[in-house]
Write a protein that holds these residues in place. Sequence first.
Motif, PDB file in Angstrom:
ATOM      1  N   ALA A 122     -62.120 -33.911 -30.661  1.00 16.21           N
ATOM      2  CA  ALA A 122     -62.961 -33.966 -29.467  1.00 16.21           C
ATOM      3  C   ALA A 122     -63.742 -32.674 -29.294  1.00 16.21           C
ATOM      4  O   ALA A 122     -64.931 -32.698 -28.965  1.00 16.21           O
ATOM      5  CB  ALA A 122     -62.101 -34.243 -28.240  1.00 16.21           C
ATOM      6  N   ILE A 123     -63.096 -31.541 -29.538  1.00 21.32           N
ATOM      7  CA  ILE A 123     -63.792 -30.273 -29.335  1.00 21.32           C
ATOM      8  C   ILE A 123     -64.857 -30.083 -30.424  1.00 21.32           C
ATOM      9  O   ILE A 123     -65.942 -29.574 -30.165  1.00 21.32           O
ATOM     10  CB  ILE A 123     -62.806 -29.069 -29.274  1.00 21.32           C
ATOM     11  N   ALA A 124     -64.556 -30.556 -31.633  1.00 20.66           N
ATOM     12  CA  ALA A 124     -65.543 -30.451 -32.714  1.00 20.66           C
ATOM     13  C   ALA A 124     -66.777 -31.285 -32.371  1.00 20.66           C
ATOM     14  O   ALA A 124     -67.910 -30.875 -32.623  1.00 20.66           O
ATOM     15  CB  ALA A 124     -64.938 -30.914 -34.040  1.00 20.66           C
ATOM     16  N   GLU A 125     -66.546 -32.450 -31.762  1.00 15.69           N
ATOM     17  CA  GLU A 125     -67.669 -33.299 -31.349  1.00 15.69           C
ATOM     18  C   GLU A 125     -68.527 -32.600 -30.292  1.00 15.69           C
ATOM     19  O   GLU A 125     -69.751 -32.619 -30.356  1.00 15.69           O
ATOM     20  CB  GLU A 125     -67.152 -34.608 -30.756  1.00 15.69           C
ATOM     21  N   LEU A 126     -67.856 -31.984 -29.321  1.00 13.08           N
ATOM     22  CA  LEU A 126     -68.588 -31.271 -28.270  1.00 13.08           C
ATOM     23  C   LEU A 126     -69.459 -30.183 -28.875  1.00 13.08           C
ATOM     24  O   LEU A 126     -70.628 -30.033 -28.543  1.00 13.08           O
ATOM     25  CB  LEU A 126     -67.613 -30.608 -27.287  1.00 13.08           C
ATOM     26  N   VAL A 127     -68.842 -29.410 -29.758  1.00 14.77           N
ATOM     27  CA  VAL A 127     -69.555 -28.294 -30.369  1.00 14.77           C
ATOM     28  C   VAL A 127     -70.730 -28.808 -31.206  1.00 14.77           C
ATOM     29  O   VAL A 127     -71.845 -28.273 -31.128  1.00 14.77           O
ATOM     30  CB  VAL A 127     -68.586 -27.449 -31.227  1.00 14.77           C
ATOM     31  N   ALA A 128     -70.495 -29.870 -31.967  1.00 12.71           N
ATOM     32  CA  ALA A 128     -71.571 -30.426 -32.792  1.00 12.71           C
ATOM     33  C   ALA A 128     -72.726 -30.865 -31.904  1.00 12.71           C
ATOM     34  O   ALA A 128     -73.894 -30.658 -32.232  1.00 12.71           O
ATOM     35  CB  ALA A 128     -71.045 -31.590 -33.619  1.00 12.71           C
TER      36      ALA A 128
END
Lengths: 144, 159
Positions: free
Chosen positions: B149-155
């Motif tokens: 989820a955090i990787a998605e936000l950052v992307a």
Amino acid sequence: MTVKIYIPRDAASLAVGAEKVAKAFHAEIASRGLDVQVIRNGSRGLLWLEPMVEVETAEGRVAYGLVKPSDVASLLDAGLTSGGAHPLCLGKTEELPFLKSQTRLTFARCGIIDPLSLEDYKAHGGLKGLKKLPPWRRPRLLRR
Amino acid sequence: MNLHFASPDVGARTLEIVNEMKALEGPLLPILHEVQAEFGYIPQEALPVIARALNLSRAEVHGVVTFYHDYRDHPTGRHVLKLCRAEACQSMGGMALEDKVKKLLGIDFHQTTLDGAVTLEPVYCLGLCSTAPAAMLDGEVHGRLDDTAIAELVAGVRL
Ligand code: FES
């Protein structure tokens, strides 16, 4: 009759995706041409089950927990609008042990009323205090 | 989208904001919020204008601005990611998440990525303890974060 579906819009529910779930419901409802009203309420407080979607049935509210946008189609297929069975179905909201063993005071109406409906507010005892005022001191809203 | 650079007319725009809001009860905080919304931070040049209009000393205004960490004295990136570091989030793996975010962005707290996309800030409880670990991206809350989820936000913010 219009079916009422409740999807919370408090911060905790939003943080776990309630907005996307609501969008998915709106889209499915429109494409299936269903007579359903989506009401954004407060959370019933079972935050670990949010986004928790409820539907108003003749026997009371039925809840579905941890709903993801991708579940919406299958929920409607399973007859969510009449409280139909589905792996995410939690049964009647009032019968959930967490709520059943509580006496709610401050949050008694949270999640129950439609926060944007004056009628609903009145139906749950809203404006009662103001009505005790002498007529000339009542806000205009109540003079009618 | 906010302007992130103070324009030459900071004073004039600040005065407009102050005049619109000074009739409020306790106007200082809402004025500061509005100034930050306008410029992306609170420019130094805004302080004397606010102080004069509210009949406060500059020191008082400075004191308020520096007391609340939400008010910034410098511009940020185009997005601001606030990661919760308080107790509930720590107990739900917030520290590991923190490391992950810092690696993904290549920056530490209070820094902005070189491309100007994201500023990373710590926050101490977002009131989302029940859905920890939590973060706030540009004012939107996100809970039950995991690596994906955090990787998605950052992307999403680095596009
Ligand atoms: S501790 Fe992180 S939201 Fe409260």
